[in-house]
Design a protein around this motif. Structure first.
Motif, PDB file in Angstrom:
ATOM      1  N   TYR A 137     -32.265  19.930  19.472  1.00  0.00           N
ATOM      2  CA  TYR A 137     -31.035  20.731  19.630  1.00  0.00           C
ATOM      3  C   TYR A 137     -30.257  20.793  18.306  1.00  0.00           C
ATOM      4  CZ  TYR A 137     -32.363  19.326  24.359  1.00  0.00           C
ATOM      5  OH  TYR A 137     -33.064  19.064  25.501  1.00  0.00           O
ATOM      6  N   PHE A 138     -28.955  20.410  18.396  1.00  0.00           N
ATOM      7  CA  PHE A 138     -28.105  20.241  17.225  1.00  0.00           C
ATOM      8  C   PHE A 138     -27.429  18.886  17.397  1.00  0.00           C
ATOM      9  CE2 PHE A 138     -27.588  25.012  16.227  1.00  0.00           C
ATOM     10  CZ  PHE A 138     -28.332  24.902  15.062  1.00  0.00           C
ATOM     11  N   PRO A 139     -26.792  18.359  16.340  1.00  0.00           N
ATOM     12  CA  PRO A 139     -26.181  17.034  16.501  1.00  0.00           C
ATOM     13  C   PRO A 139     -25.051  17.013  17.534  1.00  0.00           C
ATOM     14  CG  PRO A 139     -25.673  17.988  14.338  1.00  0.00           C
ATOM     15  CD  PRO A 139     -26.658  18.889  14.980  1.00  0.00           C
ATOM     16  N   VAL A 148     -16.357  35.327  15.900  1.00  0.00           N
ATOM     17  CA  VAL A 148     -17.394  34.598  15.173  1.00  0.00           C
ATOM     18  C   VAL A 148     -17.714  33.296  15.895  1.00  0.00           C
ATOM     19  CG1 VAL A 148     -17.906  33.273  13.087  1.00  0.00           C
ATOM     20  CG2 VAL A 148     -16.964  35.571  12.902  1.00  0.00           C
ATOM     21  N   ASP A 149     -19.001  33.134  16.219  1.00  0.00           N
ATOM     22  CA  ASP A 149     -19.500  31.885  16.800  1.00  0.00           C
ATOM     23  C   ASP A 149     -20.236  31.122  15.702  1.00  0.00           C
ATOM     24  OD1 ASP A 149     -20.856  29.855  18.075  1.00  0.00           O
ATOM     25  OD2 ASP A 149     -22.060  31.161  19.376  1.00  0.00           O
ATOM     26  N   ALA A 150     -19.582  30.052  15.207  1.00  0.00           N
ATOM     27  CA  ALA A 150     -20.198  29.220  14.168  1.00  0.00           C
ATOM     28  C   ALA A 150     -20.313  27.793  14.711  1.00  0.00           C
ATOM     29  CB  ALA A 150     -19.367  29.252  12.897  1.00  0.00           C
ATOM     30  N   ALA A 151     -20.715  27.674  15.978  1.00  0.00           N
ATOM     31  CA  ALA A 151     -20.641  26.404  16.705  1.00  0.00           C
ATOM     32  C   ALA A 151     -21.139  25.220  15.874  1.00  0.00           C
ATOM     33  CB  ALA A 151     -21.416  26.499  18.019  1.00  0.00           C
ATOM     34  N   TYR A 152     -22.342  25.358  15.334  1.00  0.00           N
ATOM     35  CA  TYR A 152     -22.912  24.262  14.544  1.00  0.00           C
ATOM     36  C   TYR A 152     -22.486  24.353  13.073  1.00  0.00           C
ATOM     37  CZ  TYR A 152     -26.496  22.081  11.599  1.00  0.00           C
ATOM     38  OH  TYR A 152     -27.146  21.380  10.627  1.00  0.00           O
ATOM     39  N   HIS A 212     -17.227  18.857  17.506  1.00  0.00           N
ATOM     40  CA  HIS A 212     -18.002  17.890  18.306  1.00  0.00           C
ATOM     41  C   HIS A 212     -19.507  18.017  18.054  1.00  0.00           C
ATOM     42  CE1 HIS A 212     -17.955  20.964  21.861  1.00  0.00           C
ATOM     43  NE2 HIS A 212     -19.184  20.913  21.421  1.00  0.00           N
ATOM     44  N   LYS A 213     -19.904  18.952  17.219  1.00  0.00           N
ATOM     45  CA  LYS A 213     -21.313  18.974  16.837  1.00  0.00           C
ATOM     46  C   LYS A 213     -21.534  18.206  15.537  1.00  0.00           C
ATOM     47  CE  LYS A 213     -23.700  22.698  19.182  1.00  0.00           C
ATOM     48  NZ  LYS A 213     -23.837  24.153  19.362  1.00  0.00           N
ATOM     49  N   TRP A 214     -20.805  18.596  14.493  1.00  0.00           N
ATOM     50  CA  TRP A 214     -21.228  18.112  13.174  1.00  0.00           C
ATOM     51  C   TRP A 214     -20.089  17.535  12.348  1.00  0.00           C
ATOM     52  CZ3 TRP A 214     -23.971  21.592   8.944  1.00  0.00           C
ATOM     53  CH2 TRP A 214     -24.784  20.784   8.153  1.00  0.00           C
ATOM     54  N   ALA A 243     -17.852  25.914  22.777  1.00  0.00           N
ATOM     55  CA  ALA A 243     -18.018  27.221  22.133  1.00  0.00           C
ATOM     56  C   ALA A 243     -18.177  28.306  23.198  1.00  0.00           C
ATOM     57  CB  ALA A 243     -19.235  27.199  21.211  1.00  0.00           C
ATOM     58  N   SER A 244     -18.859  27.966  24.293  1.00  0.00           N
ATOM     59  CA  SER A 244     -19.056  28.949  25.357  1.00  0.00           C
ATOM     60  C   SER A 244     -17.717  29.427  25.905  1.00  0.00           C
ATOM     61  CB  SER A 244     -19.868  28.346  26.511  1.00  0.00           C
ATOM     62  OG  SER A 244     -20.962  27.626  26.032  1.00  0.00           O
ATOM     63  N   GLU A 245     -16.794  28.484  26.108  1.00  0.00           N
ATOM     64  CA  GLU A 245     -15.463  28.860  26.605  1.00  0.00           C
ATOM     65  C   GLU A 245     -14.745  29.748  25.605  1.00  0.00           C
ATOM     66  OE1 GLU A 245     -14.500  24.608  27.791  1.00  0.00           O
ATOM     67  OE2 GLU A 245     -12.623  25.649  28.258  1.00  0.00           O
ATOM     68  N   ALA A 294     -28.372  35.633  19.094  1.00  0.00           N
ATOM     69  CA  ALA A 294     -27.136  34.972  19.534  1.00  0.00           C
ATOM     70  C   ALA A 294     -27.418  33.949  20.643  1.00  0.00           C
ATOM     71  CB  ALA A 294     -26.130  36.010  20.027  1.00  0.00           C
ATOM     72  N   HIS A 295     -26.515  33.010  20.790  1.00  0.00           N
ATOM     73  CA  HIS A 295     -26.632  31.971  21.816  1.00  0.00           C
ATOM     74  C   HIS A 295     -26.482  32.584  23.214  1.00  0.00           C
ATOM     75  CE1 HIS A 295     -25.331  28.295  24.060  1.00  0.00           C
ATOM     76  NE2 HIS A 295     -26.151  27.708  23.208  1.00  0.00           N
ATOM     77  N   CYS A 296     -27.139  31.988  24.195  1.00  0.00           N
ATOM     78  CA  CYS A 296     -27.106  32.549  25.548  1.00  0.00           C
ATOM     79  C   CYS A 296     -25.695  32.541  26.146  1.00  0.00           C
ATOM     80  CB  CYS A 296     -28.078  31.811  26.448  1.00  0.00           C
ATOM     81  SG  CYS A 296     -27.733  30.064  26.588  1.00  0.00           S
ATOM     82  N   VAL A 326     -20.415  37.850  16.022  1.00  0.00           N
ATOM     83  CA  VAL A 326     -21.234  37.497  14.854  1.00  0.00           C
ATOM     84  C   VAL A 326     -21.549  36.012  14.958  1.00  0.00           C
ATOM     85  CG1 VAL A 326     -20.921  36.919  12.408  1.00  0.00           C
ATOM     86  CG2 VAL A 326     -20.608  39.273  13.179  1.00  0.00           C
ATOM     87  N   THR A 327     -22.824  35.661  14.805  1.00  0.00           N
ATOM     88  CA  THR A 327     -23.195  34.249  14.838  1.00  0.00           C
ATOM     89  C   THR A 327     -23.446  33.764  13.418  1.00  0.00           C
ATOM     90  OG1 THR A 327     -24.288  34.679  16.938  1.00  0.00           O
ATOM     91  CG2 THR A 327     -24.715  32.541  15.903  1.00  0.00           C
ATOM     92  N   LEU A 328     -22.755  32.702  13.056  1.00  0.00           N
ATOM     93  CA  LEU A 328     -23.003  32.058  11.762  1.00  0.00           C
ATOM     94  C   LEU A 328     -23.696  30.731  12.052  1.00  0.00           C
ATOM     95  CD1 LEU A 328     -19.619  32.790   9.911  1.00  0.00           C
ATOM     96  CD2 LEU A 328     -21.755  34.094   9.856  1.00  0.00           C
ATOM     97  N   GLY A 329     -24.986  30.669  11.779  1.00  0.00           N
ATOM     98  CA  GLY A 329     -25.767  29.479  12.112  1.00  0.00           C
ATOM     99  C   GLY A 329     -26.315  29.593  13.518  1.00  0.00           C
ATOM    100  N   THR A 330     -27.340  30.437  13.701  1.00  0.00           N
ATOM    101  CA  THR A 330     -27.887  30.634  15.050  1.00  0.00           C
ATOM    102  C   THR A 330     -28.574  29.361  15.545  1.00  0.00           C
ATOM    103  OG1 THR A 330     -29.940  31.498  14.124  1.00  0.00           O
ATOM    104  CG2 THR A 330     -28.247  33.106  14.714  1.00  0.00           C
ATOM    105  N   THR A 331     -28.657  29.238  16.847  1.00  0.00           N
ATOM    106  CA  THR A 331     -29.202  28.025  17.445  1.00  0.00           C
ATOM    107  C   THR A 331     -30.706  27.896  17.178  1.00  0.00           C
ATOM    108  OG1 THR A 331     -27.564  28.423  19.153  1.00  0.00           O
ATOM    109  CG2 THR A 331     -29.134  26.657  19.555  1.00  0.00           C
ATOM    110  N   SER A 332     -31.422  29.008  17.218  1.00  0.00           N
ATOM    111  CA  SER A 332     -32.863  28.929  16.990  1.00  0.00           C
ATOM    112  C   SER A 332     -33.182  28.473  15.576  1.00  0.00           C
ATOM    113  CB  SER A 332     -33.521  30.296  17.209  1.00  0.00           C
ATOM    114  OG  SER A 332     -33.393  30.667  18.547  1.00  0.00           O
TER     115      SER A 332
HETATM  116  C1  LIG Z   1     -24.390  24.891  20.487  1.00  0.00           C
HETATM  117  C2  LIG Z   1     -24.070  26.318  20.388  1.00  0.00           C
HETATM  118  C3  LIG Z   1     -23.275  26.942  21.352  1.00  0.00           C
HETATM  119  C4  LIG Z   1     -22.824  26.239  22.609  1.00  0.00           C
HETATM  120  O1  LIG Z   1     -21.868  25.296  22.351  1.00  0.00           O
HETATM  121  P1  LIG Z   1     -21.006  24.661  23.553  1.00  0.00           P
HETATM  122  O2  LIG Z   1     -19.840  24.057  22.869  1.00  0.00           O
HETATM  123  O3  LIG Z   1     -21.891  23.658  24.199  1.00  0.00           O
HETATM  124  O4  LIG Z   1     -20.646  25.764  24.480  1.00  0.00           O
HETATM  125  C5  LIG Z   1     -22.904  28.255  21.140  1.00  0.00           C
HETATM  126  N1  LIG Z   1     -23.320  28.929  20.064  1.00  0.00           N
HETATM  127  C6  LIG Z   1     -24.109  28.376  19.124  1.00  0.00           C
HETATM  128  C7  LIG Z   1     -24.541  29.189  17.944  1.00  0.00           C
HETATM  129  C8  LIG Z   1     -24.529  27.048  19.276  1.00  0.00           C
HETATM  130  O5  LIG Z   1     -25.334  26.503  18.358  1.00  0.00           O
END
Ligand SMILES: *Cc1c(COP(=O)(O)O)cnc(C)c1O
Length: 490
Positions: free
Chosen positions: A79-81, A270-274, A302-304, A148-150, A191-193, A241-247
């Motif tokens: 996954y991610f940290p 912008v979703d830059a979760a990780y 809470h990820k990194w 991030a989902s919220e 993009a993340h699901c 826009v995703t910065l740092g996609t999960t895949s």
């Molecule tokens: C991990 C991740 C998410 C989901 O994060 P949550 O805080 O668990 O909802 C969303 N987008 C990306 C790009 C992720 O890597």
């Protein structure tokens, strides 16, 4: 349990936690249990009379730990940290003790005010434009969400409301339903699901934009979809826009998509979760270029960033976009300071009413590490990913499948998807390390993410030797050794 027993048990628990984390690498990273393992080990009802603390702790070690995936193990590369540090654990304990439900300023002033200041501190670490910073008089500001989902969902809902109001103002005859039926949100095919989930919950269409050969969304591809949809009578309103996609940790081109959204009047999230944590380092800040065009921005400390789950940092450029969309003021939640203008009632910025005092975790971590310490932590992880990448590149049987920008390496054996599925299965069956796969286009790919806060070069080297060894076994005697070998040689 009274205070004096709590003191004693508290010390014991701190001892247990310290011992757990200190010796975590000696535990098997992935558990050997089958689904349903736990129920037979527990009584079928809660105890009528109390158990003792010793009995509970014995059970923790005996029946819980064998079913735990040790996300903080230095052999966890999946996954991610997940963020973790002693200062953050201590702050979480204090948060639990205070236990305030800080939905409004009056419900616990320190809870709201520390959060506002911490979000400014963090925003400055990322060099966010002034519009996002309360201290600089911006119209926007930051808020801590649970995930991030919220954040994506809230942004989509606020954007939906804003677009609906704008269209109704222009054509008062239009119903909400008639508008909503035509709204379209956009994100890349990487993009993340959680983006799709947000569109389902928000009841709007979502279109995925094909990413380019670096798995990035480009403005031209987005523009093409916008033109087609407008021609078909649909109403584009929201882009993620995703910065740092999960895949594969690819980066959509914010600096070209931003101006396009601005021109088209679309809400840009912008979703830059990780990856967001890395933007505190000057050498990675360019990845956030174009943020001035963004309406809402989110990443997960809470990820990194050494903060324990949950703590998802979100900023909006214009706070009334959120508070206007979600504001309700029943009399039991009113307080006499709310009209003052300086006061934030965070319940209008989120979906639930209740909220924890999560900014304590940021405050403790920022102060105990300093920005320099946090930057060093990010750089250490990126360095370890580079080290793994060069090991993979040094073995001609393997290939690296996407550019390594931060702490994630996507790699595979040159050969079929079946071969790589077999390799991953072997890796995870031996349970020495833990990885998860992804698909990049039609390829099955292994992801190696630097995760643990205590992982170092020796763990990465051991993991690589382990993977290489299993690959050698597999190529010698795997499920399709001849075909696999023939493919590799060709
Ligand atoms: C991990 C991740 C998410 C989901 O994060 P949550 O805080 O668990 O909802 C969303 N987008 C990306 C790009 C992720 O890597």
């Amino acid at each position: 349990m009274n205070a004096s027993e709590f003191r004693r048990r508290g010390r014991e628990m701190v001892e247990y936690v310290a011992g757990y984390l200190e010796a975590i690498e000696r535990r098997q990273v992935y558990p050997s249990v089958e689904p349903g393992y736990l129920r037979p080990l527990l009584p079928s009802c809660a105890p009528q009379e109390p158990d003792t603390f010793e009995e509970i702790m014995e059970d923790v070690e005996k029946i819980i730990m064998p079913g735990v995936t040790h996300w903080n193990s230095p052999y966890f590369f999946a996954y991610f940290p997940t963020g973790n540090s002693f200062p953050s654990i201590l702050a979480d304990m204090l948060c639990g003790a205070i236990g305030c439900i800080g939905f409004s300023w009056a419900a616990s002033p320190a809870c709201t005010e520390l959060e506002m200041v911490m979000m400014d501190w963090l925003g400055k670490m990322l060099q966010l434009p002034d519009a996002f910073l309360v201290e600089r008089g911006g119209e926007g500001g930051g808020v801590i969400q649970g995930s991030a989902s919220e954040s994506t969902l809230i942004s989509l809902l606020a954007a939906r409301t804003k677009a609906t109001w704008r269209l109704q103002a222009a054509s008062p005859g239009l119903t909400k339903a008639a508008i909503q039926e035509k709204l379209v949100a956009y994100c890349s095919d990487q993009a993340h699901c959680s983006v799709e989930r947000a569109s389902l919950v928000g009841g709007v269409r979502l279109k995925t934009i094909p990413s380019d050969d670096k798995f990035a969304m480009r403005a031209a591809a987005l523009q093409k979809a916008l033109e087609e949809d407008k021609a078909a009578g649909l109403i584009p309103f929201f882009v993620v826009v995703t910065l740092g996609t999960t895949s594969c940790c690819s980066f959509d081109r914010l600096s070209e998509v931003g101006p396009l959204c601005d021109k088209e009047g679309l809400w840009l999230h912008v979703d830059a979760a990780y990856a967001g944590s890395a933007f505190i380092c000057p050498e990675f800040r360019h990845l956030l270029d174009g943020v001035e065009f963004v309406d809402s921005f989110n990443f997960n400390p809470h990820k990194w960033l050494l903060v324990n789950f949950d703590c998802s940092a979100m900023w909006v450029k214009n706070r009334t976009d959120l508070t206007g969309a979600f504001k309700l003021d029943p009399v039991y939640l009113k307080h006499r300071h709310q009209a003052s203008g300086f006061i934030t009632d965070y319940r209008h910025w989120q979906l639930p009413l209740g909220r924890r005092f999560r900014s304590l975790k940021l405050w403790f971590v920022f102060r105990m590490y300093g920005v320099t310490g946090l930057q060093a932590y990010i750089r250490k992880h990126v360095g370890l990913a580079r080290e793994f990448e060069s090991a993979v590149r040094g073995d001609a049987r393997f290939e690296v499948c996407a550019e390594v920008v931060l702490g994630l390496v996507c790699f595979r054996l040159k050969g079929s998807n079946e071969l790589n599925e077999a390799l991953l299965e072997k890796i995870n069956a031996t349970k020495k390390i833990h990885l998860v796969p992804c698909h990049l286009r039609d390829q099955f790919v292994l992801r190696f993410a630097i995760c643990s806060s205590v992982v170092n070069s020796s763990h990465v080297q051991l993991a690589w030797e382990h993977i290489r060894g299993l690959a050698t076994d597999l190529l010698r005697a795997g499920p399709e050794p001849k075909a696999a070998l023939a493919e590799i040689k060709s």
